[in-house]
Design a protein around this motif. Structure first.
Motif, PDB file in Angstrom:
ATOM      1  N   PRO A  71      29.466  51.700  32.848  1.00 38.26           N
ATOM      2  CA  PRO A  71      30.186  50.754  33.699  1.00 38.26           C
ATOM      3  C   PRO A  71      31.540  50.321  33.133  1.00 38.26           C
ATOM      4  N   ARG A  72      31.636  50.184  31.822  1.00 44.60           N
ATOM      5  CA  ARG A  72      32.921  49.788  31.222  1.00 44.60           C
ATOM      6  C   ARG A  72      33.999  50.831  31.495  1.00 44.60           C
ATOM      7  N   ASP A  73      33.652  52.113  31.412  1.00 51.33           N
ATOM      8  CA  ASP A  73      34.619  53.179  31.696  1.00 51.33           C
ATOM      9  C   ASP A  73      35.083  53.103  33.154  1.00 51.33           C
ATOM     10  N   ILE A  74      34.156  52.816  34.038  1.00 53.21           N
ATOM     11  CA  ILE A  74      34.486  52.712  35.459  1.00 53.21           C
ATOM     12  C   ILE A  74      35.366  51.490  35.701  1.00 53.21           C
ATOM     13  N   TRP A  75      35.023  50.374  35.072  1.00 55.69           N
ATOM     14  CA  TRP A  75      35.826  49.156  35.201  1.00 55.69           C
ATOM     15  C   TRP A  75      37.272  49.413  34.757  1.00 55.69           C
ATOM     16  N   LEU A  76      37.438  50.049  33.600  1.00 52.37           N
ATOM     17  CA  LEU A  76      38.780  50.324  33.103  1.00 52.37           C
ATOM     18  C   LEU A  76      39.517  51.303  34.010  1.00 52.37           C
ATOM     19  N   ALA A  77      38.805  52.276  34.569  1.00 48.71           N
ATOM     20  CA  ALA A  77      39.422  53.220  35.509  1.00 48.71           C
ATOM     21  C   ALA A  77      39.881  52.498  36.774  1.00 48.71           C
ATOM     22  N   LEU A  78      39.052  51.606  37.277  1.00 40.76           N
ATOM     23  CA  LEU A  78      39.388  50.839  38.471  1.00 40.76           C
ATOM     24  C   LEU A  78      40.587  49.933  38.202  1.00 40.76           C
ATOM     25  N   CYS A  79      40.594  49.297  37.043  1.00 43.57           N
ATOM     26  CA  CYS A  79      41.721  48.442  36.681  1.00 43.57           C
ATOM     27  C   CYS A  79      43.022  49.235  36.591  1.00 43.57           C
ATOM     28  N   ALA A  80      42.948  50.404  35.987  1.00 43.86           N
ATOM     29  CA  ALA A  80      44.145  51.242  35.870  1.00 43.86           C
ATOM     30  C   ALA A  80      44.640  51.673  37.257  1.00 43.86           C
ATOM     31  N   GLU A  81      43.732  52.083  38.093  1.00 44.67           N
ATOM     32  CA  GLU A  81      44.077  52.548  39.438  1.00 44.67           C
ATOM     33  C   GLU A  81      44.712  51.429  40.271  1.00 44.67           C
ATOM     34  N   MET A  82      44.237  50.205  40.057  1.00 45.46           N
ATOM     35  CA  MET A  82      44.699  49.058  40.860  1.00 45.46           C
ATOM     36  C   MET A  82      45.753  48.213  40.130  1.00 45.46           C
ATOM     37  N   ASP A  83      46.245  48.694  38.993  1.00 46.58           N
ATOM     38  CA  ASP A  83      47.279  47.991  38.223  1.00 46.58           C
ATOM     39  C   ASP A  83      46.902  46.559  37.854  1.00 46.58           C
ATOM     40  N   VAL A  84      45.663  46.364  37.442  1.00 49.42           N
ATOM     41  CA  VAL A  84      45.221  45.058  36.968  1.00 49.42           C
ATOM     42  C   VAL A  84      45.859  44.838  35.592  1.00 49.42           C
ATOM     43  N   PRO A  85      46.494  43.685  35.374  1.00 47.99           N
ATOM     44  CA  PRO A  85      47.114  43.421  34.069  1.00 47.99           C
ATOM     45  C   PRO A  85      46.094  43.483  32.937  1.00 47.99           C
ATOM     46  N   GLU A  86      46.557  43.916  31.786  1.00 47.00           N
ATOM     47  CA  GLU A  86      45.696  44.062  30.605  1.00 47.00           C
ATOM     48  C   GLU A  86      44.911  42.793  30.295  1.00 47.00           C
ATOM     49  N   ASN A  87      45.536  41.638  30.444  1.00 54.01           N
ATOM     50  CA  ASN A  87      44.869  40.392  30.064  1.00 54.01           C
ATOM     51  C   ASN A  87      43.710  40.031  30.987  1.00 54.01           C
ATOM     52  N   ARG A  88      43.549  40.748  32.095  1.00 62.94           N
ATOM     53  CA  ARG A  88      42.412  40.492  32.988  1.00 62.94           C
ATOM     54  C   ARG A  88      41.385  41.622  32.941  1.00 62.94           C
ATOM     55  N   ARG A  89      41.525  42.543  32.015  1.00 62.27           N
ATOM     56  CA  ARG A  89      40.610  43.692  31.949  1.00 62.27           C
ATOM     57  C   ARG A  89      39.458  43.514  30.973  1.00 62.27           C
ATOM     58  N   HIS A  90      39.589  42.656  30.009  1.00 60.17           N
ATOM     59  CA  HIS A  90      38.610  42.570  28.926  1.00 60.17           C
ATOM     60  C   HIS A  90      37.854  41.252  28.957  1.00 60.17           C
ATOM     61  N   GLY A  91      36.557  41.326  28.760  1.00 52.53           N
ATOM     62  CA  GLY A  91      35.729  40.137  28.682  1.00 52.53           C
ATOM     63  C   GLY A  91      35.321  39.559  30.027  1.00 52.53           C
ATOM     64  N   VAL A  92      35.668  40.231  31.113  1.00 55.15           N
ATOM     65  CA  VAL A  92      35.302  39.714  32.434  1.00 55.15           C
ATOM     66  C   VAL A  92      33.902  40.169  32.809  1.00 55.15           C
ATOM     67  N   GLY A  93      33.301  39.442  33.730  1.00 55.90           N
ATOM     68  CA  GLY A  93      31.982  39.818  34.209  1.00 55.90           C
ATOM     69  C   GLY A  93      30.833  39.191  33.450  1.00 55.90           C
ATOM     70  N   ARG A  94      31.122  38.579  32.330  1.00 56.25           N
ATOM     71  CA  ARG A  94      30.064  37.951  31.539  1.00 56.25           C
ATOM     72  C   ARG A  94      29.735  36.584  32.118  1.00 56.25           C
ATOM     73  N   GLN A  95      28.476  36.280  32.117  1.00 55.18           N
ATOM     74  CA  GLN A  95      28.061  34.949  32.548  1.00 55.18           C
ATOM     75  C   GLN A  95      28.348  33.956  31.429  1.00 55.18           C
ATOM     76  N   GLU A  96      28.582  32.729  31.830  1.00 49.65           N
ATOM     77  CA  GLU A  96      28.745  31.667  30.838  1.00 49.65           C
ATOM     78  C   GLU A  96      27.413  31.467  30.116  1.00 49.65           C
ATOM     79  N   PRO A  97      27.432  31.188  28.829  1.00 51.63           N
ATOM     80  CA  PRO A  97      26.182  30.938  28.101  1.00 51.63           C
ATOM     81  C   PRO A  97      25.433  29.759  28.710  1.00 51.63           C
ATOM     82  N   ARG A  98      24.121  29.852  28.696  1.00 54.40           N
ATOM     83  CA  ARG A  98      23.298  28.765  29.203  1.00 54.40           C
ATOM     84  C   ARG A  98      23.311  27.605  28.230  1.00 54.40           C
ATOM     85  N   GLY A  99      23.393  26.389  28.774  1.00 56.35           N
ATOM     86  CA  GLY A  99      23.343  25.195  27.926  1.00 56.35           C
ATOM     87  C   GLY A  99      21.914  24.982  27.438  1.00 56.35           C
TER      88      GLY A  99
END
Length: 74
Positions: free
Chosen positions: A45-73
């Motif tokens: 999935p990470r390879d696909i995410w990066l491919a999609l970001c490249a194809e759609m010109d998503v800025p680098e600062n929005r490509r990494h660390g996304v999709g993670r849920q916030e830690p549970r309190g």
């Protein structure tokens, strides 16, 4: 990146276009397959995410660390 994180990241970044992009957009970096096809073929999935970001010109600062849920309190 897990599949659920990938799907969450796509929804967050692309909102209303998310479904169309993963189902219809051929991604050069994964052999012209759609995200759905690449997932089904076992592409990480990470390879696909990066491919999609490249194809759609998503800025680098929005490509990494996304999709993670916030830690549970505790």
């Amino acid at each position: 990146m897990r599949r659920s994180e990938f799907l969450r990241a796509v929804e967050t970044e692309f909102q209303a276009r998310a479904s169309s992009l993963v189902n219809d957009l051929g991604l050069t970096a994964v052999g012209g397959r759609t995200a759905v096809e690449a997932l089904a073929d076992g592409t990480p999935p990470r390879d696909i995410w990066l491919a999609l970001c490249a194809e759609m010109d998503v800025p680098e600062n929005r490509r990494h660390g996304v999709g993670r849920q916030e830690p549970r309190g505790r």
